[in-house]
Design a protein around this motif. Sequence first.
Motif, PDB file in Angstrom:
ATOM      1  N   SER A 426     -60.486 -22.634  -9.317  1.00  0.00           N
ATOM      2  CA  SER A 426     -61.834 -23.158  -9.546  1.00  0.00           C
ATOM      3  C   SER A 426     -61.978 -23.701 -10.957  1.00  0.00           C
ATOM      4  CB  SER A 426     -62.868 -22.054  -9.309  1.00  0.00           C
ATOM      5  OG  SER A 426     -62.654 -21.017 -10.246  1.00  0.00           O
ATOM      6  N   LEU A 427     -60.986 -23.417 -11.791  1.00  0.00           N
ATOM      7  CA  LEU A 427     -61.036 -23.916 -13.160  1.00  0.00           C
ATOM      8  C   LEU A 427     -60.053 -25.068 -13.369  1.00  0.00           C
ATOM      9  CD1 LEU A 427     -61.206 -20.564 -15.140  1.00  0.00           C
ATOM     10  CD2 LEU A 427     -63.003 -22.253 -14.961  1.00  0.00           C
ATOM     11  N   ALA A 428     -59.620 -25.677 -12.294  1.00  0.00           N
ATOM     12  CA  ALA A 428     -58.642 -26.760 -12.440  1.00  0.00           C
ATOM     13  C   ALA A 428     -59.270 -27.946 -13.140  1.00  0.00           C
ATOM     14  CB  ALA A 428     -58.136 -27.179 -11.064  1.00  0.00           C
ATOM     15  N   LEU A 429     -58.441 -28.704 -13.818  1.00  0.00           N
ATOM     16  CA  LEU A 429     -58.905 -29.921 -14.493  1.00  0.00           C
ATOM     17  C   LEU A 429     -59.299 -30.951 -13.441  1.00  0.00           C
ATOM     18  CD1 LEU A 429     -57.467 -28.524 -16.870  1.00  0.00           C
ATOM     19  CD2 LEU A 429     -56.586 -30.731 -17.517  1.00  0.00           C
ATOM     20  N   ASN A 430     -60.411 -31.622 -13.668  1.00  0.00           N
ATOM     21  CA  ASN A 430     -60.904 -32.599 -12.696  1.00  0.00           C
ATOM     22  C   ASN A 430     -60.461 -34.001 -13.112  1.00  0.00           C
ATOM     23  OD1 ASN A 430     -62.322 -34.190 -10.934  1.00  0.00           O
ATOM     24  ND2 ASN A 430     -64.204 -32.980 -11.087  1.00  0.00           N
ATOM     25  N   HIS A 431     -59.449 -34.505 -12.389  1.00  0.00           N
ATOM     26  CA  HIS A 431     -58.905 -35.819 -12.736  1.00  0.00           C
ATOM     27  C   HIS A 431     -59.943 -36.922 -12.545  1.00  0.00           C
ATOM     28  CE1 HIS A 431     -54.458 -34.550 -12.452  1.00  0.00           C
ATOM     29  NE2 HIS A 431     -55.206 -33.486 -12.511  1.00  0.00           N
ATOM     30  N   HIS A 432     -60.761 -36.787 -11.491  1.00  0.00           N
ATOM     31  CA  HIS A 432     -61.727 -37.844 -11.199  1.00  0.00           C
ATOM     32  C   HIS A 432     -62.794 -37.927 -12.282  1.00  0.00           C
ATOM     33  CE1 HIS A 432     -59.940 -38.421  -7.338  1.00  0.00           C
ATOM     34  NE2 HIS A 432     -60.016 -37.125  -7.108  1.00  0.00           N
ATOM     35  N   TYR A 433     -63.181 -36.750 -12.762  1.00  0.00           N
ATOM     36  CA  TYR A 433     -64.172 -36.707 -13.845  1.00  0.00           C
ATOM     37  C   TYR A 433     -63.653 -37.458 -15.063  1.00  0.00           C
ATOM     38  CZ  TYR A 433     -67.497 -34.523 -17.075  1.00  0.00           C
ATOM     39  OH  TYR A 433     -68.473 -34.292 -18.005  1.00  0.00           O
ATOM     40  N   ILE A 434     -62.411 -37.156 -15.418  1.00  0.00           N
ATOM     41  CA  ILE A 434     -61.810 -37.790 -16.591  1.00  0.00           C
ATOM     42  C   ILE A 434     -61.694 -39.285 -16.380  1.00  0.00           C
ATOM     43  CG2 ILE A 434     -59.679 -37.947 -17.938  1.00  0.00           C
ATOM     44  CD1 ILE A 434     -59.318 -34.964 -17.531  1.00  0.00           C
ATOM     45  N   ARG A 435     -61.251 -39.667 -15.178  1.00  0.00           N
ATOM     46  CA  ARG A 435     -61.050 -41.095 -14.924  1.00  0.00           C
ATOM     47  C   ARG A 435     -62.380 -41.834 -14.972  1.00  0.00           C
ATOM     48  NH1 ARG A 435     -57.751 -41.309 -10.651  1.00  0.00           N
ATOM     49  NH2 ARG A 435     -56.008 -41.751 -12.031  1.00  0.00           N
ATOM     50  N   SER A 436     -63.409 -41.283 -14.341  1.00  0.00           N
ATOM     51  CA  SER A 436     -64.663 -42.046 -14.281  1.00  0.00           C
ATOM     52  C   SER A 436     -65.310 -42.155 -15.656  1.00  0.00           C
ATOM     53  CB  SER A 436     -65.624 -41.430 -13.267  1.00  0.00           C
ATOM     54  OG  SER A 436     -65.947 -40.119 -13.646  1.00  0.00           O
ATOM     55  N   TRP A 437     -65.196 -41.104 -16.473  1.00  0.00           N
ATOM     56  CA  TRP A 437     -65.758 -41.207 -17.825  1.00  0.00           C
ATOM     57  C   TRP A 437     -64.956 -42.178 -18.680  1.00  0.00           C
ATOM     58  CZ3 TRP A 437     -70.103 -40.407 -20.284  1.00  0.00           C
ATOM     59  CH2 TRP A 437     -71.065 -39.599 -19.674  1.00  0.00           C
ATOM     60  N   LEU A 438     -63.655 -42.162 -18.492  1.00  0.00           N
ATOM     61  CA  LEU A 438     -62.820 -43.099 -19.255  1.00  0.00           C
ATOM     62  C   LEU A 438     -63.150 -44.538 -18.868  1.00  0.00           C
ATOM     63  CD1 LEU A 438     -60.633 -42.798 -21.374  1.00  0.00           C
ATOM     64  CD2 LEU A 438     -58.934 -42.974 -19.576  1.00  0.00           C
ATOM     65  N   ASP A 439     -63.368 -44.767 -17.564  1.00  0.00           N
ATOM     66  CA  ASP A 439     -63.751 -46.109 -17.122  1.00  0.00           C
ATOM     67  C   ASP A 439     -65.083 -46.520 -17.732  1.00  0.00           C
ATOM     68  OD1 ASP A 439     -62.457 -45.832 -13.718  1.00  0.00           O
ATOM     69  OD2 ASP A 439     -61.520 -46.406 -15.612  1.00  0.00           O
ATOM     70  N   LEU A 440     -66.042 -45.599 -17.742  1.00  0.00           N
ATOM     71  CA  LEU A 440     -67.357 -45.936 -18.304  1.00  0.00           C
ATOM     72  C   LEU A 440     -67.243 -46.269 -19.782  1.00  0.00           C
ATOM     73  CD1 LEU A 440     -70.428 -46.118 -18.159  1.00  0.00           C
ATOM     74  CD2 LEU A 440     -70.529 -43.687 -18.658  1.00  0.00           C
ATOM     75  N   LEU A 441     -66.493 -45.437 -20.511  1.00  0.00           N
ATOM     76  CA  LEU A 441     -66.344 -45.677 -21.946  1.00  0.00           C
ATOM     77  C   LEU A 441     -65.637 -47.000 -22.198  1.00  0.00           C
ATOM     78  CD1 LEU A 441     -65.555 -42.064 -22.939  1.00  0.00           C
ATOM     79  CD2 LEU A 441     -67.234 -43.454 -24.090  1.00  0.00           C
ATOM     80  N   SER A 442     -64.722 -47.387 -21.308  1.00  0.00           N
ATOM     81  CA  SER A 442     -63.999 -48.640 -21.512  1.00  0.00           C
ATOM     82  C   SER A 442     -64.831 -49.853 -21.172  1.00  0.00           C
ATOM     83  CB  SER A 442     -62.735 -48.658 -20.650  1.00  0.00           C
ATOM     84  OG  SER A 442     -61.995 -47.505 -20.893  1.00  0.00           O
ATOM     85  N   ARG A 443     -66.040 -49.629 -20.683  1.00  0.00           N
ATOM     86  CA  ARG A 443     -66.905 -50.775 -20.385  1.00  0.00           C
ATOM     87  C   ARG A 443     -68.052 -50.869 -21.376  1.00  0.00           C
ATOM     88  NH1 ARG A 443     -66.730 -49.008 -14.893  1.00  0.00           N
ATOM     89  NH2 ARG A 443     -68.780 -48.088 -15.171  1.00  0.00           N
ATOM     90  N   THR A 444     -68.174 -49.892 -22.279  1.00  0.00           N
ATOM     91  CA  THR A 444     -69.340 -49.833 -23.153  1.00  0.00           C
ATOM     92  C   THR A 444     -68.907 -50.049 -24.597  1.00  0.00           C
ATOM     93  OG1 THR A 444     -69.997 -48.060 -21.673  1.00  0.00           O
ATOM     94  CG2 THR A 444     -71.413 -48.494 -23.566  1.00  0.00           C
TER      95      THR A 444
END
Lengths: 547, 265
Positions: A426-444
Motif C-alpha cells: 500500500s506504500l508503493a511508489l505511484n508511477h502514474h502520479y509521478i508521470r502526470s505531475w511531470l507532464d503538467l510541469l513540462s507544460r507550464t
Amino acid sequence: MSPSGEVLASVSSALAVALVLLACVELGDAAAAVGVYRLIQYDLAGAPLGSRAAALNHHAAALPLPAGADLSRSALVAPLLDLPLSFLREYLADKKHLGGLLILLPTNHTDDKGQVKGVLTELERLLVHEQVPYPVYFAFHDDSFDNLLADIRKIAASGQPASATTGGYKLVVPSAEPRKVSSPTISNIQGWLPGLKGEGDTEQLPTIAIVANYDTFGAAPALSVGSDSNGSGVVALLEIARLFSRLYSNPKTRGKYNILFGLTSGGPYNYNGTSKWLRSFDQRVRESIDYAICLNSVGSWSNDLWMHVSKPPENPYIKQIFEEFSDVSKEIGVSVSIKHKKINVSNPRVAWEHEQFSRFRVTALTLSEMSSPPEFLESTGGLHDTRESTDVESVIRTVRLVSESLARHIYGLKGRNIDVFAENSSLALNHHYIRSWLDLLSRTPRVAPFMQKNDPFIEALRKELSQHTADVHVQNDALDGMFTFYDATKATLNVYQVASVTFDLLFLLVLGSYLIVLFCFLVITTRGVDDLINIFRRPPSRKLKGA
Amino acid sequence: SPPLRLPVVSSRTYSGASASPLRRRRRGGDDGGGGGGEMTVFHFLNCAFLTFGPHVVYYSATPLSEYDTIGTSIKAAAVYLGTALVKLVCLATLLKVPENDSFDPYQELMKVFIGFIDVAGLYFALTQLTHRNISQNHKFQAVGLGWAFADSVLHRLAPLWIGARGLEFTWEYIFQGLEANANLVMTLSLAALGSLMWLRKNKPRTLVPIIYACALLLATMPSITSYLRRSLEWQTPKVVGFELFSSLVMAFISWQLFSACQRPM
C-alpha cells in the motif's frame, strides 16, 4: 470591324502584360500568423540585458546572406542549427545592428548526439548575458517556415537584397513598448507533517526538511518549462509527501520526527526565496531542524547521484546521513557520491540551495545529478529542458532512495532488512502520479516574476500539498531588488507577402494606358475620329494672342 | 509537443504552389513606419482606378457628357439601390440557410428568380423615370452607366477600402476591378436590350426572339458565374476571364441588334 478589332488587340496586350507581371512577382503562400516567444529582457543591478525591443516591422532575410546585404533594416530568420554562433557573437561584439532575429527551434525529437542541446545551451548562455538592442524571437520550425525560407532565398538569389522596392516578405510583430513587471513576487509554499509526541515529551520534536525550488529561468520565459530543472525535484517532493502522509496518517506508524516540505521560488536568483523563507521562521523552529534535503535536477540520471554538502564530510551528522543514503543506494543498484564545497560568505553567488540553509547554521545537503555547481542563470530550465530530456524512471529512483533512507532514519531501521516502500504494497511508489505531475510541469512555464501571487499553478501546488500535509502556508515576498524584469514574453508574428513599388508603378502604367485606350476608343466610336483629334489640338489663335 | 500549435486552415494560392497550412490574415498590421504604409495606399488607389475609372471615362468620352445626362445616371443609381434592398429582403425571407455546401437546385432556381428583380428595376429606370428630352441611344447608356456605377460602389468599394490597404498583397482586388469592368459592359448591353424591348415599338419580327433570348442570358449571368464558381469550382482568374470574354461577346451581339433595329425598315 476596326473598333472591335482594336478592342481585342488592347485586351490581348493587357493580358500579355498581366502574364509578364505574374512572372515577375512570384506568389507563394498568403499571409500567416505564428505564435512566437521573445527573448527575456531584464536588468541586473541596473545593467540592461537581454532583448531590449519587442516591436518588429522589417523585411525578412535568410542565411546565406547576399553580398552587401544591409541587415539593420531586415529581420533575419534562421533555423537553430543553421545559425553560426560565431556570426552572432561577432555581431554582438561589434555592436552591429540587426533589424530583428527570429530563431527557429527544431521540432523533431531525435537528438542522438546531444547536438541540439549543446547548441541551445551555448546560444542561451550567449544571449542571456548580453545586451541585445533588437528584438529576438523564438518560434517552432515547421513546413510553412521551410517554404518561407525557400522563397526568401529565391528572391535573394535574384541578386537584389530585400527592401521596400523589391518585394518579398515582411515580418511584423505588433507590440507595445515592454513595461517593467511591477513588484515581482516570490511565493514559497510549505507544509508540515507533525510527528508523534509522546506523553512525556516536553521538548519540540526534531524536524527533517525536504525542499525543492519550483521556478525556472531561461532565454525564452514563455518556453521555460524546466522539466528537469527543477520539475523533477518538485515531482519527487510531492511523491515523498504523499508516501509519508500515508505513513503519518495512522498514529501507530507516525514517526517521532516532524517533516517539513518546502516548495521555494526564486531559485535561479541565488536562491533568494529560500533565504527569505528561512528568515521568516521562528528561531526555535529553525533550530529544531535536524537536517534538510534539497532536491535539484533529479530527472535524467541512471547510475550516479551526487550529494553536495557545505560541511566537511568528516562531520558526524553528514557521515551518518551519507551512510544511510549509501546503504539504500547499494540495494537499489545505484551509487551516491559526496562532494564538498565550502561556502564563501562574502560571495553573493549561491550555487546550491543547501548553502542558504548553511548560512542559517542548519545542516543541509543537495541531491542532484549534476556533479558540479551550475553557473549563474544556467541549468535553471532553459530551452533544451523539455519533457523529452526527463524520464520518469530517474525520478522514481530518487524518490525511492530518499524515502527509504528517511524511513530508516525516522523509524530506526538501520541494519534490518526491511523494504518500507515495497512494490505491490500500500506504500508503493505511484508511477502514474509521478508521470502526470511531470507532464503538467513540462507544460507550464514558471518564471517567478511573471507569476502573480494568485497564479493558478501556485494555487495548484498549494492544493496538492494540502492534500498530503497539514498547516499549508504560502509565504509571499518581493524578489530581490537587484533584478528587474520586463513583460511582453509572447507575441503573434504576422508574415506578409508584399509587392514591390515597381509592381505598383507598372500596374499604374498599364491601368493608365488601358483607360486612355478606352477613352480614345469610345470617343472614336461615338463621336468620330475628328473629335479625338480636336481634343488634343490647341486652337492656333491663342498662340498669336499670347505673343 | 510545443506549447502552441499553428491552426491548420488551407488558403487559396494563385501560382499553383501547394496549399499552405498557415492561417490566412486579411487585415493589415499596424505599420510602424517604412515603405509599407504608403505602398498599400498606392495599391488601393490603383484598384480603385481600375474599378471606378472606366465609368468616369465612359461618361466623359461619349456624348453623354455633352448632353449633361448625369441626372439620369443618378436616378438610375437610386433605382438600383432600391432594387438591391428589395432583393435583399426577398433573399432573406425566401432562402433557407444551407446546412451543407452542396448544390441545391431549388435554392438556385429561387436565386435566379430573385435575380429577375434586377430586370424589373431596370425596366422601371428605363420607362418610368421622367427623363428630359434625350434620345433613346443616350438614355440606355446613361441608365446603364448609373446602374453599373451603383453596383460597383455597393459591392466593391467597402472590401476595397478595408482590404486593399493592408500590407498583404493579393490579386483579389485586381480581379474585382476586372469584374467591375465586365459588369459595366454587361449592364450596358442589358440596358440596350431593355430599351429595345420596352421603348422601341417597331422592331423587325425576326430579331425579337433573339433580343429576348440575349436579355434572358444577360439577366441570368450572375447565376451562371456563381454556378461556375461553386459547382464546377473554377478558380477566380478563370471566372473573371470568362466574365470579361462573355461580356464582350454579349456587348457585340447587343450592339449588332441595336444597330439593326436603328435601320429604318
